[in-house]
Motif scaffolding. Structure first.
Motif, PDB file in Angstrom:
ATOM      1  N   SER A  70     -50.764 -88.561  26.755  1.00  0.00           N
ATOM      2  CA  SER A  70     -51.302 -88.254  28.070  1.00  0.00           C
ATOM      3  C   SER A  70     -52.769 -87.864  27.920  1.00  0.00           C
ATOM      4  N   PRO A  71     -53.575 -87.981  28.974  1.00  0.00           N
ATOM      5  CA  PRO A  71     -54.988 -87.572  28.878  1.00  0.00           C
ATOM      6  C   PRO A  71     -55.151 -86.131  28.423  1.00  0.00           C
ATOM      7  N   ASP A  72     -54.285 -85.221  28.922  1.00  0.00           N
ATOM      8  CA  ASP A  72     -54.389 -83.819  28.514  1.00  0.00           C
ATOM      9  C   ASP A  72     -54.076 -83.655  27.030  1.00  0.00           C
ATOM     10  N   ALA A  73     -53.031 -84.356  26.547  1.00  0.00           N
ATOM     11  CA  ALA A  73     -52.666 -84.260  25.132  1.00  0.00           C
ATOM     12  C   ALA A  73     -53.767 -84.826  24.245  1.00  0.00           C
ATOM     13  N   ALA A  74     -54.363 -85.946  24.663  1.00  0.00           N
ATOM     14  CA  ALA A  74     -55.436 -86.543  23.879  1.00  0.00           C
ATOM     15  C   ALA A  74     -56.652 -85.617  23.827  1.00  0.00           C
ATOM     16  N   GLU A  75     -56.986 -84.998  24.977  1.00  0.00           N
ATOM     17  CA  GLU A  75     -58.125 -84.073  25.010  1.00  0.00           C
ATOM     18  C   GLU A  75     -57.861 -82.859  24.118  1.00  0.00           C
ATOM     19  N   ARG A  76     -56.628 -82.342  24.159  1.00  0.00           N
ATOM     20  CA  ARG A  76     -56.282 -81.189  23.331  1.00  0.00           C
ATOM     21  C   ARG A  76     -56.342 -81.549  21.848  1.00  0.00           C
ATOM     22  N   LEU A  77     -55.815 -82.728  21.496  1.00  0.00           N
ATOM     23  CA  LEU A  77     -55.875 -83.169  20.110  1.00  0.00           C
ATOM     24  C   LEU A  77     -57.322 -83.318  19.656  1.00  0.00           C
ATOM     25  N   GLY A  78     -58.169 -83.825  20.542  1.00  0.00           N
ATOM     26  CA  GLY A  78     -59.585 -83.976  20.204  1.00  0.00           C
ATOM     27  C   GLY A  78     -60.246 -82.653  19.873  1.00  0.00           C
ATOM     28  N   SER A  79     -59.872 -81.593  20.590  1.00  0.00           N
ATOM     29  CA  SER A  79     -60.459 -80.277  20.310  1.00  0.00           C
ATOM     30  C   SER A  79     -60.037 -79.760  18.942  1.00  0.00           C
ATOM     31  N   PHE A  80     -58.872 -80.207  18.443  1.00  0.00           N
ATOM     32  CA  PHE A  80     -58.406 -79.795  17.113  1.00  0.00           C
ATOM     33  C   PHE A  80     -59.060 -80.629  16.011  1.00  0.00           C
ATOM     34  N   VAL A  81     -58.921 -81.949  16.113  1.00  0.00           N
ATOM     35  CA  VAL A  81     -59.390 -82.803  15.014  1.00  0.00           C
ATOM     36  C   VAL A  81     -60.914 -82.829  14.931  1.00  0.00           C
ATOM     37  N   ARG A  82     -61.610 -82.484  16.034  1.00  0.00           N
ATOM     38  CA  ARG A  82     -63.076 -82.458  16.030  1.00  0.00           C
ATOM     39  C   ARG A  82     -63.609 -81.039  15.863  1.00  0.00           C
ATOM     40  N   PHE A  83     -62.750 -80.136  15.395  1.00  0.00           N
ATOM     41  CA  PHE A  83     -63.152 -78.726  15.321  1.00  0.00           C
ATOM     42  C   PHE A  83     -64.374 -78.553  14.425  1.00  0.00           C
ATOM     43  N   PRO A 100     -70.378 -77.081  13.636  1.00  0.00           N
ATOM     44  CA  PRO A 100     -70.953 -77.563  12.371  1.00  0.00           C
ATOM     45  C   PRO A 100     -71.465 -76.466  11.446  1.00  0.00           C
ATOM     46  N   ASP A 101     -71.694 -75.263  11.954  1.00  0.00           N
ATOM     47  CA  ASP A 101     -72.277 -74.207  11.125  1.00  0.00           C
ATOM     48  C   ASP A 101     -71.237 -73.381  10.365  1.00  0.00           C
ATOM     49  N   ALA A 159     -64.108 -70.289   7.251  1.00  0.00           N
ATOM     50  CA  ALA A 159     -64.300 -69.925   8.651  1.00  0.00           C
ATOM     51  C   ALA A 159     -63.663 -70.953   9.576  1.00  0.00           C
ATOM     52  N   VAL A 160     -63.732 -72.248   9.219  1.00  0.00           N
ATOM     53  CA  VAL A 160     -63.079 -73.283  10.022  1.00  0.00           C
ATOM     54  C   VAL A 160     -61.585 -73.007  10.106  1.00  0.00           C
ATOM     55  N   LEU A 161     -60.971 -72.719   8.958  1.00  0.00           N
ATOM     56  CA  LEU A 161     -59.537 -72.453   8.927  1.00  0.00           C
ATOM     57  C   LEU A 161     -59.194 -71.178   9.694  1.00  0.00           C
ATOM     58  N   ASP A 162     -59.998 -70.117   9.498  1.00  0.00           N
ATOM     59  CA  ASP A 162     -59.725 -68.842  10.165  1.00  0.00           C
ATOM     60  C   ASP A 162     -59.832 -68.979  11.686  1.00  0.00           C
TER      61      ASP A 162
END
Length: 521
Positions: A269-282, A287-288, A293-296
């Motif tokens: 679904s669009p919502d699921a894809a957007e949510r997944l994007g926020s995770f995999v593009r974390f 970038p800093d 820190a990324v994991l935490d």
């Protein structure tokens, strides 16, 4: 060659005939309707007849070319290949690995279902000629797992360098072929968590630093972290493979294109894809942040923190990072939540070495930076051996170098820098200064061979000295031994250093010890 079709059209026609043949074999295996099979066979024969009418496939007529996705390697290319393979072999041996060999083709059932949605389409099938359904090996990992299960091996550290085959669309300038070498290193056996993975990352770092290809990054992720992300967005297990295949394209395509594929082709679904994007593009969105820190911060997302698999993956990656620091490779490692690696068999940590920006100032024939993209990858695959022997539990992890990509990068680098490449290991050229000295040259070169010196001489009986010296310079042969009438009378031979052109006399009875010292024999 007929003017009616271009080379690319002929290739497409041959590919279509091959695909029709594959489809016919699958129909026969599934015992499909005979009328349908006859219809498919007739269509394939019609296209084969077309090739014959064009004069392309007539007996006695052929095009002198390598098959699509393959190439010949001349002396300079082979010199590069051998130097790279030696670096890898020496590194693997330094880490205590032993080597094995497996057949170039396997039973088709051994390979099917191991490579994900995309990989499964690229396996080369062989025609049935002996009652067994066979396929060319797609990688070296699945044959290794089969070897462990068949021979009941519970622990092994092995490397394997061999050709593999994929019915992919080749991009020759970027080292993407249908026939190519892989260089694998794997650790099989039950050991404490993340220690074998740390050694694999150390080997990646050692090889890439020795090859001197500039900046590289070793991306790191965990299958359990991916499982957790997918569970949080509500994706079911049946979608995992296809969603991973899309996410794995993020290093080549923008998120907008990947998101569209996830929605339209993968069923999110669009919502699921957007949510997944926020995770995999974390990492991309922050970038800093450093690795920990990324994991935490991802663990501060309540849904992810509540997922047991995601939490376990984070804990294991943190442990691996501490081991990487002990091995001195932490600066090269980068936690990357978007790394998916579409192969089905990964169960734990996954990693991939990339050259993010290519070689500085080096372009390919299309004007693109050379070297951009993945050059190695691997991960943990604890369940693969058990797929062949259900009672066998042999955890494994390993890595594989994309050797053809590395060859292409180094060849382009040498060409750009106009680096001279030695195509032989000759250490000494035995030359003569006057006529009628062939027998003396032959005796001396024979002595050198018996002493273990890599030596050669020209095959002319009375060659000109200048031509012999030019040959040594062109071939980058370090030393020349010059036999002359006066030197023979004095019991000496003239030793010339090719680079500096300095010469000195060496007594014949001291020649062996002198060369041993100079060549470090």
């Amino acid at each position: 060659m007929s003017a009616a079709l271009t080379d690319s059209q002929l290739e497409a026609l041959r590919d279509e005939i091959k695909q029709q043949g594959d489809e016919i074999r699958q129909l026969k295996e599934s015992k499909a309707d005979q009328a349908l099979i006859k219809e498919k066979v007739a269509a394939m024969l019609a296209k084969k007849k077309l090739l014959g009418e064009l004069g392309i496939e007539k007996p006695g007529k052929f095009v002198l070319k390598c098959p699509k996705g393959t190439r010949d390697y001349g002396a300079k290319a082979m010199a590069v290949r051998e130097s790279v393979l030696k670096i890898m072999t020496d590194t693997f041996k330094k880490h205590g690995a032993e080597t094995i060999e497996t057949p170039v083709f396997e039973l088709r059932d051994v390979l099917l279902g191991k490579y994900g949605e995309e990989g499964g389409k690229l396996v080369y099938d062989l025609q049935d000629q002996g009652g067994e359904l066979l396929s060319m090996r797609y990688d070296l990992t699945v044959p290794f797992a089969r070897y462990l299960a068949m021979n009941k091996v519970a622990a092994m550290k092995r490397y394997h360098i061999a050709r593999v085959y994929r019915r992919d669309q080749p991009v020759m300038t970027r080292g993407r072929y249908r026939e190519f070498y892989q260089c694998d290193f794997d650790i099989a056996g039950k050991y404490d968590s993340m220690i074998p993975e740390a050694e694999c990352l150390k080997i990646l770092d050692e090889v890439l630093s020795t090859l001197n290809l500039g900046q590289y990054v070793i991306k790191l992720n965990h299958r359990l972290m991916l499982d957790g992300m997918f569970a949080v967005i509500g994706a079911d297990d049946s979608q995992f493979k296809s969603v991973c295949a899309s996410v794995d394209k993020l290093d080549k395509e923008p998120w907008e294109k990947v998101e569209e594929e996830l929605i339209k082709e993968r069923g999110l679904s669009p919502d699921a894809a957007e949510r997944l994007g926020s995770f995999v593009r974390f990492r991309e969105l922050n970038p800093d942040l450093d690795n920990v820190a990324v994991l935490d911060q991802m663990m501060q997302i309540p849904e992810l923190a509540a997922n047991a698999k995601f939490k376990q993956g984070v804990e294991e990656i943190k442990l691996l990072l501490t081991y990487c620091e002990s091995f001195g490779v932490s600066n090269a490692v980068r936690v990357e939540p978007s790394l998916a690696r579409g192969l089905d068999y990964y169960t734990g940590a996954i990693y991939e070495a990339v050259i993010p920006n290519g070689l500085e100032g080096v372009k390919d024939e299309e004007g693109q930076p050379v070297g951009v993209g993945s050059v190695a990858g691997g991960g943990r695959y604890d369940g693969l051996v058990g797929m062949f022997a259900p009672k066998a539990s042999v955890p494994c992890c390993g890595l594989s170098f994309g050797i053809e990509r590395l060859f292409a990068i180094i060849e382009a680098k040498n060409a750009a820098e106009q680096t001279a490449v030695r195509t032989s290991t000759t250490q000494v050229l035995v030359a003569s200064a006057q006529k009628n000295l062939l027998a003396h040259r032959m005796r001396i070169v024979g002595d050198l061979w018996s002493w273990g010196v890599h030596a050669e001489m020209t095959y002319k009986a009375n060659p000109k000295l200048l031509n012999q010296l030019q040959y040594a310079e062109e071939r980058l042969i370090p030393f020349v031994l010059i036999v002359g009438e006066q030197e023979l009378k004095e019991g000496v031979v003239k030793l010339r250093t090719t680079e500096t052109r300095e010469e000195k006399n060496v007594k014949l009875d001291e020649l062996k010890s002198t060369l041993a010292q100079m060549l470090a024999l």
